[in-house]
Scaffold this motif. Sequence first.
Motif, PDB file in Angstrom:
ATOM      1  N   VAL A 130       0.838  -1.204   0.000  1.00  0.00           N
ATOM      2  CA  VAL A 130       0.000   0.000   0.000  1.00  0.00           C
ATOM      3  C   VAL A 130       0.873   1.255   0.000  1.00  0.00           C
ATOM      4  CG1 VAL A 130      -1.679   1.348   1.330  1.00  0.00           C
ATOM      5  CG2 VAL A 130      -1.918  -1.144   1.154  1.00  0.00           C
ATOM      6  N   THR A 179       0.634   4.982   0.958  1.00  0.00           N
ATOM      7  CA  THR A 179      -0.168   5.994   1.645  1.00  0.00           C
ATOM      8  C   THR A 179       0.077   7.362   1.008  1.00  0.00           C
ATOM      9  OG1 THR A 179       0.017   4.767   3.715  1.00  0.00           O
ATOM     10  CG2 THR A 179      -0.680   7.070   3.863  1.00  0.00           C
ATOM     11  N   ALA A 195      -2.104  12.149   3.889  1.00  0.00           N
ATOM     12  CA  ALA A 195      -3.306  11.375   4.180  1.00  0.00           C
ATOM     13  C   ALA A 195      -3.550  11.282   5.678  1.00  0.00           C
ATOM     14  CB  ALA A 195      -3.172   9.978   3.585  1.00  0.00           C
ATOM     15  N   TRP A 212      -5.543   5.395   7.585  1.00  0.00           N
ATOM     16  CA  TRP A 212      -4.808   4.498   6.699  1.00  0.00           C
ATOM     17  C   TRP A 212      -4.133   3.366   7.471  1.00  0.00           C
ATOM     18  CZ3 TRP A 212      -3.961   4.329   1.301  1.00  0.00           C
ATOM     19  CH2 TRP A 212      -4.764   5.219   0.586  1.00  0.00           C
ATOM     20  N   LEU A 259      -7.534   0.373  -1.031  1.00  0.00           N
ATOM     21  CA  LEU A 259      -6.083   0.430  -0.846  1.00  0.00           C
ATOM     22  C   LEU A 259      -5.342  -0.013  -2.103  1.00  0.00           C
ATOM     23  CD1 LEU A 259      -5.690  -0.902   2.822  1.00  0.00           C
ATOM     24  CD2 LEU A 259      -5.732   1.470   2.023  1.00  0.00           C
ATOM     25  N   SER A 293      -4.258   2.736  -4.322  1.00  0.00           N
ATOM     26  CA  SER A 293      -3.132   3.574  -3.899  1.00  0.00           C
ATOM     27  C   SER A 293      -1.886   3.297  -4.721  1.00  0.00           C
ATOM     28  CB  SER A 293      -2.831   3.352  -2.415  1.00  0.00           C
ATOM     29  OG  SER A 293      -2.196   2.095  -2.204  1.00  0.00           O
ATOM     30  N   ASP A 336      -7.961   9.347  -0.205  1.00  0.00           N
ATOM     31  CA  ASP A 336      -7.768   9.528   1.230  1.00  0.00           C
ATOM     32  C   ASP A 336      -9.102   9.797   1.925  1.00  0.00           C
ATOM     33  OD1 ASP A 336      -6.669  10.079   3.798  1.00  0.00           O
ATOM     34  OD2 ASP A 336      -6.521  12.210   3.280  1.00  0.00           O
ATOM     35  N   VAL A 376     -11.182   6.472   1.955  1.00  0.00           N
ATOM     36  CA  VAL A 376     -10.705   5.499   2.948  1.00  0.00           C
ATOM     37  C   VAL A 376     -11.105   5.945   4.348  1.00  0.00           C
ATOM     38  CG1 VAL A 376      -8.613   4.546   4.042  1.00  0.00           C
ATOM     39  CG2 VAL A 376      -8.793   4.624   1.548  1.00  0.00           C
ATOM     40  N   THR A 377     -10.957   7.231   4.613  1.00  0.00           N
ATOM     41  CA  THR A 377     -11.359   7.748   5.923  1.00  0.00           C
ATOM     42  C   THR A 377     -12.854   7.586   6.159  1.00  0.00           C
ATOM     43  OG1 THR A 377      -9.558   9.381   5.840  1.00  0.00           O
ATOM     44  CG2 THR A 377     -11.356   9.819   7.392  1.00  0.00           C
TER      45      THR A 377
END
Length: 317
Positions: A158, A160, A164, A169, A275, A278, A306, A309-310
């Motif tokens: 992954v 990041t 981010a 993450w 992910l 990414s 980002d 995912v959050t």
Amino acid sequence: MTDNDEAASVRPLTLAWVNRHLEVGERIAGAEALHGGISAEMRRLTIGARDGGTRDLVLRTFVGVEDAEDSLDREAGALTQLRGTGVPAPRLVAVDATAAHCEYPSLLMTHLAGRTVLDEEGLETRVPLLARQLVAINALRPAERPGVYVALTTADTVVTPKGADAAAWAGAIDVIRGPAPPYEGRFLHRDFHPGNVLFDVPPSGPAGARITGVVDWAAASWGPADLDVAHCSTNLALLHGPGWGLRFAEAYEEAGGVLAAAASERLYWRVRDALAFSEEVRSVSRPWREAGRTELTTRAVEERLDAYVTAVMDALG
């Protein structure tokens, strides 16, 4: 470049192979490069008949792709299984997965009417249509199952994004460190998203849009419906914002689709797919910009990833 020039640019061995699979009296009258794909060269071939009529075929060629044979075998198998199912997919004409006759592994199929639509306008109409179409795909029970899905992303691969949400993450990466949850197998497109769905949008406006085709079956697999839903959700989140990514799963269930019962299991598939993006933000965003979404720079897509995912971690974590 004229159509004839494009036709001449089809590699000689491939051109001869295509000609062997045409009807008696037909010839290649022209060719046009199709854009939007990431891993394959795509051309629309105009086929002329003696009576003056024409039809279109699509030639897919993999150049320098390691898993080309597997991808084309999967696509050929899927297109064969999809005939007569009601799913609007191309019809297989011929395949040379090992490049025994062509310069590179190639597949020839029918051309479907319609176009991809990546605009913001009409999204509230298209999302339920996408969901209903995916439910129909996942409900198929082919006589011969495709290979089990492949997920290459690991916690260690992954990437990041810069700036981010570190906690979100880290939490998402921890989720995919564990084993995949148990699942009930379903027929998967495995790359179902707006870029692989063709629409007819009438002059009256996007409210009357309808799906005319689903293309790119090179990753057809057997696995959890959650994975197909997760993939389309991530694409929608990157194209239109995180809220649309979350909305798609709801639309899928509203259309009769069944997802994992446990939130932890849904979370696993949702973040696994997110992910994975990414690692390929640059290659994913380029076709979108070529299609007119010029604001979707690599950095803009990273920021949306980002945010998505959050949002997923907040909703299901």
